[in-house]
Design a protein around this motif. Structure first.
Motif, PDB file in Angstrom:
ATOM      1  N   ILE A   1       6.950   2.876   5.601  1.00 15.09           N
ATOM      2  CA  ILE A   1       7.499   3.051   4.296  1.00 15.09           C
ATOM      3  C   ILE A   1       6.403   2.439   3.549  1.00 15.09           C
ATOM      4  O   ILE A   1       6.069   1.165   3.491  1.00 15.09           O
ATOM      5  CB  ILE A   1       8.566   2.242   4.006  1.00 15.09           C
ATOM      6  CG1 ILE A   1       9.835   2.563   4.939  1.00 15.09           C
ATOM      7  CG2 ILE A   1       9.389   2.421   2.478  1.00 15.09           C
ATOM      8  CD1 ILE A   1      11.017   1.536   4.869  1.00 15.09           C
ATOM      9  N   SER A   2       5.494   3.333   2.715  1.00 10.13           N
ATOM     10  CA  SER A   2       4.230   3.102   1.897  1.00 10.13           C
ATOM     11  C   SER A   2       4.327   3.471   0.618  1.00 10.13           C
ATOM     12  O   SER A   2       5.206   4.380   0.084  1.00 10.13           O
ATOM     13  CB  SER A   2       3.211   3.865   2.650  1.00 10.13           C
ATOM     14  OG  SER A   2       3.275   4.950   2.524  1.00 10.13           O
ATOM     15  N   LEU A   3       3.616   2.808  -0.004  1.00 10.81           N
ATOM     16  CA  LEU A   3       3.207   2.940  -1.496  1.00 10.81           C
ATOM     17  C   LEU A   3       1.715   3.220  -1.746  1.00 10.81           C
ATOM     18  O   LEU A   3       1.019   2.371  -1.311  1.00 10.81           O
ATOM     19  CB  LEU A   3       3.839   1.805  -2.373  1.00 10.81           C
ATOM     20  CG  LEU A   3       3.644   1.606  -3.957  1.00 10.81           C
ATOM     21  CD1 LEU A   3       4.497   2.550  -4.393  1.00 10.81           C
ATOM     22  CD2 LEU A   3       3.987   0.072  -4.369  1.00 10.81           C
ATOM     23  N   THR A   4       1.450   4.240  -2.601  1.00 12.56           N
ATOM     24  CA  THR A   4       0.125   4.288  -3.081  1.00 12.56           C
ATOM     25  C   THR A   4       0.301   4.473  -4.395  1.00 12.56           C
ATOM     26  O   THR A   4       0.502   5.384  -5.132  1.00 12.56           O
ATOM     27  CB  THR A   4      -0.304   5.594  -2.309  1.00 12.56           C
ATOM     28  OG1 THR A   4      -0.411   5.765  -0.862  1.00 12.56           O
ATOM     29  CG2 THR A   4      -1.960   5.903  -2.659  1.00 12.56           C
ATOM     30  N   LEU A   5      -0.631   3.558  -5.146  1.00 13.60           N
ATOM     31  CA  LEU A   5      -0.833   3.629  -6.490  1.00 13.60           C
ATOM     32  C   LEU A   5      -1.549   4.752  -7.152  1.00 13.60           C
ATOM     33  O   LEU A   5      -2.654   5.110  -6.236  1.00 13.60           O
ATOM     34  CB  LEU A   5      -1.252   2.255  -7.042  1.00 13.60           C
ATOM     35  CG  LEU A   5      -0.454   0.957  -6.849  1.00 13.60           C
ATOM     36  CD1 LEU A   5      -1.003  -0.331  -7.568  1.00 13.60           C
ATOM     37  CD2 LEU A   5       0.960   1.169  -6.987  1.00 13.60           C
TER      38      LEU A   5
END
Length: 205
Positions: free
Chosen positions: A150-154
């Motif tokens: 589960i990932s977040l890329t700004l």
């Protein structure tokens, strides 16, 4: 932007972190969304925050490092997602309110069969959690760890024009209801409709 550079950007006061999350890509369980609406919460200085009265087993993620996922159920039904912000111990977080599906549309439609349009798939925090397949067991996940499921890329600096960012009161909170701590991208059809809580105090002024 991802990794430790993103964590540094989120390890600040929650409105700044909220602005950084607009345009970010959140990926989980075969679906990716572009975040288009968020709300900031300021811990002990904000009576609408889950961290207002201090740390509990449920909200402890909010007091940890920035960039972790805090998940809760709203009204016992909807799974809502927050990203921890600020330095450890602050109890700050940003609620992810809405996103545009950017990948995995078939899986998104399967999870949100009631949605009448693509824009409605991730409109509203409960629907966003559903379309991404997020559950309470995902709370605490480090969204910025290398290879995270589960990932977040700004978004890169400058990718989201300041002129497209709007702000206004948060949706549905009954206390501290009129502070303009909801941010959204103007023109996105996935942004949710503003609804003031019927339990909120009358607007000031």
């Amino acid at each position: 932007m991802s990794g430790e550079a993103a964590r540094t950007l989120l390890a600040t006061e929650p409105l700044t972190a909220a602005r950084a999350l607009l345009g970010a890509h959140f990926t989980a369980n075969g679906v990716a969304v572009r975040i288009v609406e968020v709300e900031a919460y300021r811990g002990s200085a904000d009576p609408a925050s889950h961290a207002y009265r201090g740390m509990t087993p449920r909200n402890r993620v909010m007091f940890g490092p920035a960039g972790h996922l805090y998940v809760y159920r709203s009204y016992g039904i909807h799974t809502c997602m927050n990203v921890s912000a600020g330095l450890e111990g602050a109890g700050w977080a940003v609620l992810l309110r809405a996103g545009e599906v950017a990948g995995g549309r078939a899986a998104a439609v399967d999870r949100r069969a009631a949605a009448r349009t693509d824009a409605a798939l991730g409109r509203g925090p409960g629907n966003l959690g559903s379309v991404l397949g997020i559950g309470l067991g995902d709370s605490g996940a480090d969204l910025l760890a290398p290879g995270a499921a589960i990932s977040l890329t700004l978004a890169p600096p400058g990718a989201v024009d300041d002129a497209a960012v709007r702000s206004g009161p948060r949706v549905g909170v009954s206390v501290n209801a009129d502070v303009p701590w909801r941010l959204w991208l103007d023109g996105s059809p996935a942004v949710s409709t503003y609804r003031r809580s019927p339990r909120a105090d009358p607007p000031r002024g």
